[in-house]
Design a protein around this motif. Structure first.
Motif, PDB file in Angstrom:
ATOM      1  N   GLU A  96       0.871  -1.183   0.000  1.00 33.02           N
ATOM      2  CA  GLU A  96       0.000   0.000   0.000  1.00 33.02           C
ATOM      3  C   GLU A  96       0.906   1.230   0.000  1.00 33.02           C
ATOM      4  OE1 GLU A  96      -3.014  -0.225   3.074  1.00 33.02           O
ATOM      5  OE2 GLU A  96      -3.809  -2.100   2.221  1.00 33.02           O
ATOM      6  N   LEU A  97       0.924   1.903  -1.135  1.00 36.13           N
ATOM      7  CA  LEU A  97       1.783   3.060  -1.344  1.00 36.13           C
ATOM      8  C   LEU A  97       0.971   4.326  -1.055  1.00 36.13           C
ATOM      9  CD1 LEU A  97       4.701   3.235  -2.391  1.00 36.13           C
ATOM     10  CD2 LEU A  97       3.778   3.366  -4.713  1.00 36.13           C
ATOM     11  N   ARG A  98       1.653   5.349  -0.536  1.00 35.75           N
ATOM     12  CA  ARG A  98       0.962   6.624  -0.271  1.00 35.75           C
ATOM     13  C   ARG A  98       1.677   7.739  -1.015  1.00 35.75           C
ATOM     14  NH1 ARG A  98       0.047   6.223   6.157  1.00 35.75           N
ATOM     15  NH2 ARG A  98      -0.181   3.965   6.171  1.00 35.75           N
ATOM     16  N   THR A 114      -3.109  10.749 -11.801  1.00 31.25           N
ATOM     17  CA  THR A 114      -3.308   9.854 -12.940  1.00 31.25           C
ATOM     18  C   THR A 114      -1.995   9.156 -13.302  1.00 31.25           C
ATOM     19  OG1 THR A 114      -4.974  11.383 -13.755  1.00 31.25           O
ATOM     20  CG2 THR A 114      -4.214   9.710 -15.303  1.00 31.25           C
ATOM     21  N   THR A 115      -0.894   9.919 -13.272  1.00 28.13           N
ATOM     22  CA  THR A 115       0.417   9.335 -13.596  1.00 28.13           C
ATOM     23  C   THR A 115       0.747   8.193 -12.631  1.00 28.13           C
ATOM     24  OG1 THR A 115       1.186  11.457 -14.442  1.00 28.13           O
ATOM     25  CG2 THR A 115       2.888   9.872 -13.824  1.00 28.13           C
ATOM     26  N   VAL A 116       0.542   8.438 -11.341  1.00 26.59           N
ATOM     27  CA  VAL A 116       0.856   7.396 -10.348  1.00 26.59           C
ATOM     28  C   VAL A 116      -0.059   6.182 -10.558  1.00 26.59           C
ATOM     29  CG1 VAL A 116       0.861   6.850  -7.877  1.00 26.59           C
ATOM     30  CG2 VAL A 116       1.755   9.054  -8.657  1.00 26.59           C
ATOM     31  N   LEU A 117      -1.348   6.435 -10.766  1.00 30.35           N
ATOM     32  CA  LEU A 117      -2.308   5.334 -10.909  1.00 30.35           C
ATOM     33  C   LEU A 117      -2.045   4.522 -12.179  1.00 30.35           C
ATOM     34  CD1 LEU A 117      -5.381   7.317  -9.639  1.00 30.35           C
ATOM     35  CD2 LEU A 117      -4.619   5.139  -8.664  1.00 30.35           C
ATOM     36  N   GLU A 118      -1.769   5.210 -13.265  1.00 27.41           N
ATOM     37  CA  GLU A 118      -1.494   4.495 -14.527  1.00 27.41           C
ATOM     38  C   GLU A 118      -0.199   3.687 -14.424  1.00 27.41           C
ATOM     39  OE1 GLU A 118      -3.097   3.834 -17.384  1.00 27.41           O
ATOM     40  OE2 GLU A 118      -4.862   4.723 -16.467  1.00 27.41           O
ATOM     41  N   THR A 119       0.772   4.249 -13.730  1.00 27.70           N
ATOM     42  CA  THR A 119       2.041   3.528 -13.564  1.00 27.70           C
ATOM     43  C   THR A 119       1.824   2.282 -12.697  1.00 27.70           C
ATOM     44  OG1 THR A 119       3.187   5.635 -13.703  1.00 27.70           O
ATOM     45  CG2 THR A 119       4.473   3.766 -12.923  1.00 27.70           C
ATOM     46  N   ILE A 120       1.009   2.419 -11.671  1.00 30.90           N
ATOM     47  CA  ILE A 120       0.700   1.247 -10.835  1.00 30.90           C
ATOM     48  C   ILE A 120       0.012   0.188 -11.704  1.00 30.90           C
ATOM     49  CG2 ILE A 120      -0.782   0.396  -8.955  1.00 30.90           C
ATOM     50  CD1 ILE A 120      -0.204   3.015  -7.461  1.00 30.90           C
ATOM     51  N   ARG A 121      -0.928   0.615 -12.500  1.00 30.82           N
ATOM     52  CA  ARG A 121      -1.681  -0.333 -13.355  1.00 30.82           C
ATOM     53  C   ARG A 121      -0.717  -1.089 -14.283  1.00 30.82           C
ATOM     54  NH1 ARG A 121      -7.403   1.692 -15.512  1.00 30.82           N
ATOM     55  NH2 ARG A 121      -8.201   0.809 -13.598  1.00 30.82           N
ATOM     56  N   ALA A 123       2.565  -1.405 -13.854  1.00 33.09           N
ATOM     57  CA  ALA A 123       3.536  -2.176 -13.056  1.00 33.09           C
ATOM     58  C   ALA A 123       2.943  -3.499 -12.584  1.00 33.09           C
ATOM     59  CB  ALA A 123       4.012  -1.343 -11.872  1.00 33.09           C
ATOM     60  N   GLN A 124       1.621  -3.534 -12.452  1.00 34.81           N
ATOM     61  CA  GLN A 124       0.958  -4.786 -12.049  1.00 34.81           C
ATOM     62  C   GLN A 124       1.206  -5.879 -13.086  1.00 34.81           C
ATOM     63  OE1 GLN A 124      -1.515  -4.626  -8.569  1.00 34.81           O
ATOM     64  NE2 GLN A 124       0.622  -4.749  -9.106  1.00 34.81           N
ATOM     65  N   LYS A 125       1.374  -5.445 -14.349  1.00 34.33           N
ATOM     66  CA  LYS A 125       1.648  -6.424 -15.413  1.00 34.33           C
ATOM     67  C   LYS A 125       3.134  -6.792 -15.402  1.00 34.33           C
ATOM     68  CE  LYS A 125      -2.000  -4.548 -18.282  1.00 34.33           C
ATOM     69  NZ  LYS A 125      -2.124  -3.249 -18.920  1.00 34.33           N
ATOM     70  N   ASP A 126       3.990  -5.797 -15.170  1.00 31.71           N
ATOM     71  CA  ASP A 126       5.437  -6.042 -15.258  1.00 31.71           C
ATOM     72  C   ASP A 126       6.004  -6.688 -13.987  1.00 31.71           C
ATOM     73  OD1 ASP A 126       5.164  -4.855 -17.707  1.00 31.71           O
ATOM     74  OD2 ASP A 126       5.824  -2.874 -17.022  1.00 31.71           O
ATOM     75  N   LYS A 133      -1.645  -1.153  -4.067  1.00 34.57           N
ATOM     76  CA  LYS A 133      -2.800  -0.261  -3.841  1.00 34.57           C
ATOM     77  C   LYS A 133      -2.272   1.143  -3.558  1.00 34.57           C
ATOM     78  CE  LYS A 133      -5.449  -3.900  -3.862  1.00 34.57           C
ATOM     79  NZ  LYS A 133      -6.186  -4.194  -5.100  1.00 34.57           N
ATOM     80  N   LEU A 134      -3.148   2.114  -3.685  1.00 35.55           N
ATOM     81  CA  LEU A 134      -2.726   3.498  -3.401  1.00 35.55           C
ATOM     82  C   LEU A 134      -3.613   4.120  -2.325  1.00 35.55           C
ATOM     83  CD1 LEU A 134      -0.708   5.733  -4.375  1.00 35.55           C
ATOM     84  CD2 LEU A 134      -2.588   6.642  -5.732  1.00 35.55           C
ATOM     85  N   LEU A 135      -2.970   4.783  -1.380  1.00 34.19           N
ATOM     86  CA  LEU A 135      -3.679   5.587  -0.382  1.00 34.19           C
ATOM     87  C   LEU A 135      -3.243   7.035  -0.614  1.00 34.19           C
ATOM     88  CD1 LEU A 135      -2.845   3.516   2.878  1.00 34.19           C
ATOM     89  CD2 LEU A 135      -4.625   3.038   1.178  1.00 34.19           C
ATOM     90  N   PRO A 136      -3.976   7.813  -1.414  1.00 32.15           N
ATOM     91  CA  PRO A 136      -3.578   9.208  -1.602  1.00 32.15           C
ATOM     92  C   PRO A 136      -3.518   9.921  -0.250  1.00 32.15           C
ATOM     93  CG  PRO A 136      -5.258   8.579  -3.184  1.00 32.15           C
ATOM     94  CD  PRO A 136      -5.185   7.469  -2.175  1.00 32.15           C
ATOM     95  N   SER A 137      -2.544  10.817  -0.119  1.00 26.34           N
ATOM     96  CA  SER A 137      -2.322  11.476   1.177  1.00 26.34           C
ATOM     97  C   SER A 137      -2.848  12.900   1.197  1.00 26.34           C
ATOM     98  CB  SER A 137      -0.820  11.573   1.476  1.00 26.34           C
ATOM     99  OG  SER A 137      -0.184  10.347   1.354  1.00 26.34           O
TER     100      SER A 137
END
Ligand code: 5GP
Length: 339
Positions: A96-98, A114-121, A123-126, A133-137
């Motif tokens: 869980e990243l913040r 959006t950049t962080v969320l798209e990169t997470i999406r 990275a889930q493949k790679d 998961k993301l917890l925006p701060s």
């Protein structure tokens, strides 16, 4: 690889811009400025090196170095991907990243998130071995207007990324701010089903801790100065503490590992987990933190396994994801029996 490295691990308290390794910082510097940073500059601006005796207030200055490097979409995406990769390499299976959405010269807050969320999406493949998961701060030091804007943005983004955004974090330098002012703003996210991971009891203020409990925090970030009736309340209501050993020692909020509140929490059977906070700034890893935990407080292999298994329950993951994590954990335990 030793036991701590091989152990499948759960990380619940990690700030994106605090989790940049030396090599990532150098690469970001090249990306942004076209040249490597001078090593001393990198070390003194960002890292807290061994033997440095800083206050919590001084520690907050450290993040400025990373913030400068991640102020454009390309470098922010690069940093996010590198952090996920580094956790995956450390055998973290759930993260869980913040991060605080920031408007910079190069991007809006919407672009940031959006950049962080798209990169997470992506990275889930790679890096499929780690679920992210993301917890925006909300950064307390940025005031109420920013907090209000960020909650609105998070609610908007939650509709687009409900599988990634699971909750919100309240962090940042708390000086001169009151939690009660942020409570009504955060309530808007809470009623929409987002979980709350508040930095709580990071400095001595029993009234504020109680306000956070009344508000309903789902986990306690640090909880260094929680005692008396508040501690009892946390135990009765089974609110997990996110303990960040090296972070607290290096920021001088606890005197030494030996004096860390994890010791009393573990002994009194509180809900507790071990996290890194900012592995780049504090020069650590989750494997290292668990090793320190085991060596300092005398936790056996069985205890460490139990600690990680308990942590699955404290995640903001779905029940199906928790079952999957438990399965992975059982597989690891079976390999230990076979050896
Ligand atoms: P970012 O949100 O920029 O990705 O991550 C760095 C930020 O996380 C810092 O600027 C600060 O607001 C917050 N942060 C990191 N570590 C701590 C901590 O130990 N306590 C608090 N209160 N905030 C922290």
């Amino acid at each position: 690889m030793d036991f701590f490295q091989k152990l499948p691990k759960i990380e619940l308290h990690a700030h994106l811009n605090g989790s940049l390794s030396n090599s990532t910082l150098s690469e970001l510097h090249v990306l942004k400025y076209g040249k490597e940073p001078a090593t001393e500059r990198d070390e003194s601006f960002y890292k807290i090196t061994a033997g440095q005796n800083l206050t919590l207030k001084e520690c907050f200055q450290k993040f400025k170095y990373a913030h400068d490097l991640t102020d454009q979409p390309e470098t922010l995406a690069y940093a996010t991907r590198a952090v996920i990769r580094d956790f995956a390499v450390d055998n973290v299976i759930y993260l869980e990243l913040r991060t605080t959405p920031k408007a910079t010269y190069h991007m809006t807050k919407t672009q940031y998130l959006t950049t962080v969320l798209e990169t997470i999406r992506q990275a889930q493949k790679d890096y499929p071995t780690v679920t992210v998961k993301l917890l925006p701060s909300i950064d307390r030091s940025k005031g109420l207007q920013e907090a209000t804007e960020n909650v609105s943005l998070v609610l908007e983004m939650h509709q687009l990324y409900p599988d990634i955004i699971k909750g919100m974090d309240l962090s940042g330098a708390p000086y001169g701010t009151k939690f009660s002012d942020f409570a009504t703003i955060l309530e808007r996210a809470k009623v929409r089903g987002l979980k709350m991971a508040l930095h709580c009891g990071e400095f001595p203020d029993d009234d504020e801790v109680w306000e956070m409990f009344q508000f309903g925090t789902d986990r306690i970030g640090h909880g260094t100065f929680i005692g008396g009736s508040n501690l009892k309340f946390a135990k009765t209501n089974r609110i997990p503490f996110e303990c960040c050993l090296t972070s607290n020692v290096k920021c001088s909020t606890v005197k030494s590992y030996e004096d860390h509140h994890f010791k009393k929490l573990w002994k009194a059977k509180h809900e507790v987990c071990i996290c890194t906070d900012d592995f780049g700034v504090f020069d650590t890893s989750l494997s290292d933190e668990l090793r320190i935990c085991s060596e300092t407080y005398g936790l056996s292999t069985q205890d460490i396994l139990q600690l990680q298994e308990n942590t699955i329950e404290y995640t903001f993951a779905s029940e199906a994801e928790k079952q999957q994590l438990t399965k992975l954990f059982d597989l690891f335990k079976n390999t230990l029996k076979d050896n």
